[in-house]
Design an enzyme around this catalytic site. Structure first.
Site, PDB file in Angstrom:
ATOM      1  N   ARG A   1       0.845  -1.199   0.000  1.00 53.83           N
ATOM      2  CA  ARG A   1       0.000   0.000   0.000  1.00 53.83           C
ATOM      3  C   ARG A   1       0.883   1.254   0.000  1.00 53.83           C
ATOM      4  NH1 ARG A   1      -2.220   0.341   6.263  1.00 53.83           N
ATOM      5  NH2 ARG A   1      -0.170   0.287   7.270  1.00 53.83           N
TER       6      ARG A   1
ATOM      7  N   ASN B   1      11.475   0.340   1.731  1.00 54.79           N
ATOM      8  CA  ASN B   1      10.361   1.248   1.975  1.00 54.79           C
ATOM      9  C   ASN B   1       9.601   0.927   3.258  1.00 54.79           C
ATOM     10  OD1 ASN B   1       8.085   3.173   1.073  1.00 54.79           O
ATOM     11  ND2 ASN B   1       7.025   1.213   1.301  1.00 54.79           N
TER      12      ASN B   1
ATOM     13  N   TYR C   1      11.199   7.912  15.465  1.00 52.97           N
ATOM     14  CA  TYR C   1      11.068   7.724  14.018  1.00 52.97           C
ATOM     15  C   TYR C   1      12.091   8.596  13.279  1.00 52.97           C
ATOM     16  CZ  TYR C   1       8.910   8.054   9.355  1.00 52.97           C
ATOM     17  OH  TYR C   1       8.674   8.039   7.990  1.00 52.97           O
TER      18      TYR C   1
ATOM     19  N   LYS D   1      15.286   7.427  10.848  1.00 54.80           N
ATOM     20  CA  LYS D   1      15.420   7.876   9.464  1.00 54.80           C
ATOM     21  C   LYS D   1      16.715   8.645   9.257  1.00 54.80           C
ATOM     22  CE  LYS D   1      11.640   6.214   7.650  1.00 54.80           C
ATOM     23  NZ  LYS D   1      11.661   5.223   6.550  1.00 54.80           N
TER      24      LYS D   1
END
Length: 243
Positions: free
Chosen positions: A13, A84, A149, A153
């Protein structure tokens, strides 16, 4: 790009799905990596096949090395890896537990590290490979309610640069694509909040981004003509951040 095989993690998705579809449109054999959304992954495979492309679905838990090896082993040659798959969690910094922190880094940093480590030997043997890591604007300018998060990253950007420096001599490029605010299920809560609405109002482009725009950047980085681009972070953020 016909004959090349790409494994896209978290592809059932959102941005991952758009990346998989766009790669398939360019003749790439696509492996749809999914964790829990098997039905969505199979539906995407059927869509790609009906459009004349090539695709299969493989379950993969990027936080588990054994799952990565099983998924990659059943795929065979992997020419292109798109990291991803990611976990998001909104939580005030003082409320983040050790378990929250470890879970976030396991999915968003250790997972891509392990995936890259597993595909590199084959890419080195073939003297060709493309790795694209999907990072985030949060990893560039910091986070507020998602500090763990943003930290993961930011680490992934560092991993991108380090892999590029170490393995570009083997014909392998490693780059990152950094989306800003993009309309996906993962960003739904953030975009509906007052803080999210304020962020949208400050975007120079005057709108949020779309998954297809992120996918276009990924495809550019794996297509012929981008061979001399490596170790870079390509911003797709409507002008929110100039890195």
């Amino acid at each position: 790009m016909k004959g090349r095989t790409a494994f896209v993690t978290g592809a059932s998705r959102g941005i991952g799905s758009s990346i998989a579809r766009t790669l398939a449109d360019h003749g790439v054999n696509v492996v749809i990596g999914y964790l829990n959304s098997r039905d969505a992954a199979e539906t995407l495979v059927e869509k790609i096949l009906s459009d004349g492309g090539s695709a299969v679905a493989r379950r993969i838990d990027v936080s588990e090395r054994s799952s990565i090896r099983k998924a990659f082993g059943s795929t065979g040659v992997i020419d292109i890896l798109v990291n991803n798959a990611a976990l998001a969690q909104e939580k005030p910094f003082l409320d983040i537990s050790d378990e929250d922190w470890d879970r976030m880094l396991a999915a968003n940093l250790r997972g891509p590290f392990a995936c890259i480590q597993e595909v590199l030997p084959g890419m080195m043997d073939r003297r060709w490979g493309r790795v694209v890591n999907i990072v985030s604007i949060g990893g560039q300018w910091g986070g507020v309610n998602q500090i763990h998060y943003a930290s993961a990253k930011a680490g992934l950007i560092g991993l991108t640069r380090s892999v590029s420096k170490t393995f570009s001599g083997f014909g392998i490029t490693c780059n990152a694509v950094s989306p800003g605010l993009v309309e996906t299920d993962m960003t739904k809560n953030e975009l509906s909040s007052p803080q999210g609405q304020e962020k949208i109002r400050t975007i120079p482009a005057g709108r949020i981004g779309f998954a297809a725009e992120v996918a276009a950047a990924v495809v550019f980085l794996v297509m012929p003509g981008s061979d001399y681009i490596t170790g870079q972070t390509i911003n797709v953020n409507g002008g929110m951040y100039f890195g």
